[in-house]
Design an enzyme around this catalytic site. Structure first.
Site, mmCIF file in Angstrom:
data_model
loop_
_atom_site.group_PDB
_atom_site.id
_atom_site.type_symbol
_atom_site.label_atom_id
_atom_site.label_comp_id
_atom_site.label_asym_id
_atom_site.label_seq_id
_atom_site.Cartn_x
_atom_site.Cartn_y
_atom_site.Cartn_z
ATOM 1 N N GLY A 1 0.795 -1.215 0.000
ATOM 2 C CA GLY A 1 0.000 0.000 0.000
ATOM 3 C C GLY A 1 0.828 1.265 0.000
ATOM 4 C CG HIS A 2 4.816 1.562 2.018
ATOM 5 N ND1 HIS A 2 6.077 2.101 1.977
ATOM 6 C CD2 HIS A 2 4.994 0.223 1.979
ATOM 7 C CE1 HIS A 2 6.978 1.134 1.927
ATOM 8 N NE2 HIS A 2 6.339 -0.025 1.921
ATOM 9 C CB CYS B 1 15.048 -3.236 1.956
ATOM 10 S SG CYS B 1 13.323 -2.861 1.782
#
Lengths: 379, 83
Positions: A201-202, A327
């Site tokens: 979603g982000h 990440c």
């Protein structure tokens, strides 16, 4: 404050999305698993509405959408969830590429530890794998092919249409990590040959902490995944736990807007990209990824003589950006993506990723170029 | 086409060519034709539209709920009225 140019790590939240999230946090706070009163019934209605909206972006039915915490969990569910099916059917061969997100590569490492035969396709200097290499790697016992839609570090889009054509008639399950392209490049993910799609979603101006794994049915049956967690039976038994209704509702709203505003967003991002290229080309930037195959909202460049850590620090009052995927950037290891593309250690060390969106304000590129030139002149 | 225009169109389709009963079609059309009364409630109207689009008399018959029945629609109409 600096202009945010790190949208590939996370995007700002659309105001209407934030408003909806707040509504379900404060006023309509029921549990979707308690549809015995209006609070729970409305929560369930919101979840099912979001499911429809999320699926609609890729042409999937609501019952093919499973909500998760994000693409990382979705990738793990898709890849490791298939392991039992592979073992039972004696199909222990799996294929992926060298530039996948670690949320794909590490589950593949786990499959290798479980006795699976893992093939990792190389990529060319343009950052794309060759479909002919995939054709050569395919075997009758290939269980899974996993290829991302768009790379998180370079924005390079992969040959999904050609891959779909190749896989037609082959029984391998096909998983696509679409965290970066979902809601942006619409056509690719609508191919019915794609069995599993992982999204977050982000990345589309929705809230963090929510995503989906879309499982297309094949002959009426979904891919034979086994759950990785137990207790509750939510999401068709594959992802137990109380559903985060506020996040899911927000994700649905973000998906709706991504579909509705796709063309205008793309146009805005392309215009911004022209400005980025003009500025960086004044510094003789080497592009990590052919523009022809790159998403309109991302550029990765190597700037000779300008170490990325110095650049990022010097620019922090002007623009906020990163050198590798969020990440991995904190681990200070060389980008496995750029390395796989054949970039030299120097090119990797001087790489910068700039990623923006339709909400990105204007940047003073003269100031940016000036700051970077100063770094170069001091070395 | 606004969500209200869509609601009117879908309601008419379901009523004329589907199984939507008149006692539901009437209040649905009333909502569709009075957008000024549903300001700040568009989210609920969107949900209502999806429910009408997927209306099925036997929505609860299967093990999974992927369609909506008269009870769902009536409930959403009630929520619209209450808010």
């Amino acid at each position: 404050m600096a202009v945010y140019l790190d949208c590939n790590s996370t995007t700002p939240v659309e105001p209407s999305v934030a408003s909806l999230v707040l509504r379900f946090l404060e006023k309509d706070f029921g549990n979707a698993a308690s549809p015995i009163h209006d609070y729970g019934l409305f929560a369930r209605s919101a979840v099912e509405h979001a499911r429809m909206l999320v699926g609609k972006v890729v042409g999937a039915r609501p019952d093919e959408v499973l909500f998760t915490s994000g693409a990382t969990e979705s990738n793990n569910m898709a890849i490791l969830g298939l392991a039992d099916a592979g073992i039972k059917s004696r199909r222990r061969h799996v294929i992926t590429t060298a530039i996948e997100h670690k949320a794909v590569l590490e589950p593949f490492e786990e499959l290798a530890r479980r006795g699976f035969d893992v093939d990792i396709l190389t990529v060319g200097p343009d950052g794309r794998f060759k479909v002919e290499d995939l054709a050569e790697a395919l075997r009758p016992d290939t269980l899974l092919v996993s290829t991302m839609q768009a790379n998180n570090e370079t924005g390079v889009v992969h040959p999904l249409a050609e891959t779909a054509k190749l896989l037609t008639g082959h029984d391998a399950w096909w998983h696509v990590d679409a965290a970066q392209g979902y809601g942006k490049d619409l056509e690719q993910l609508r191919d019915p040959r794609i069995d599993m799609i992982a999204v977050s979603g982000h990345k589309i101006y929705g809230p963090k902490g929510v995503g989906a794994l879309i499982l297309r049915k094949r002959d009426g049956l979904r891919p034979p995944l086994q759950p990785l967690a137990f207790g509750g039976g939510q999401e068709q038994g594959l992802r137990p736990g109380t559903l985060p209704v506020p996040l899911i509702a927000g994700f649905g709203e973000a998906a709706k807007l991504a579909l509705r505003d796709n063309e205008t967003r793309r146009t805005t991002c392309l215009a911004f990209r022209r400005l980025v290229h003009e500025a960086l080309d004044r510094l003789g930037a080497g592009h990590n990824g052919d523009e022809t195959w790159t998403m309109p909202h991302c550029v990765n460049v190597s700037l000779d003589g300008i170490p990325s850590d110095l650049a990022i620090n010097a620019l922090k009052g002007v623009i906020a950006l990163s050198s590798t995927s969020a990440c991995t950037s904190h681990t200070r290891t060389p980008s496995h993506v750029l390395t796989a593309m054949g970039r030299t250690p120097t090119q990797v060390e001087t790489s910068l990723r700039l990623s923006w969106c339709h909400m990105t304000p204007e940047v003073d590129w003269d100031e940016v170029v000036g700051i970077l030139r100063k770094i170069r002149s001091r070395r | 086409m606004s969500v209200f225009d869509e609601l009117e169109e879908v309601t008419n389709q379901q009523y004329l060519h589907g199984d939507l009963p008149k006692w539901l079609a009437d209040p649905l059309l009333a909502v569709a034709r009075s957008p000024e009364l549903c300001q700040e409630k568009e989210y609920l109207v969107e949900i209502l539209l999806a429910q009408v689009r997927e209306y099925d008399v036997y929505a609860e018959a299967g093990c999974c709920k992927w369609a909506y029945d008269h009870e769902d629609i009536a409930r959403t109409l009630r929520w619209l009225e209450e808010q």
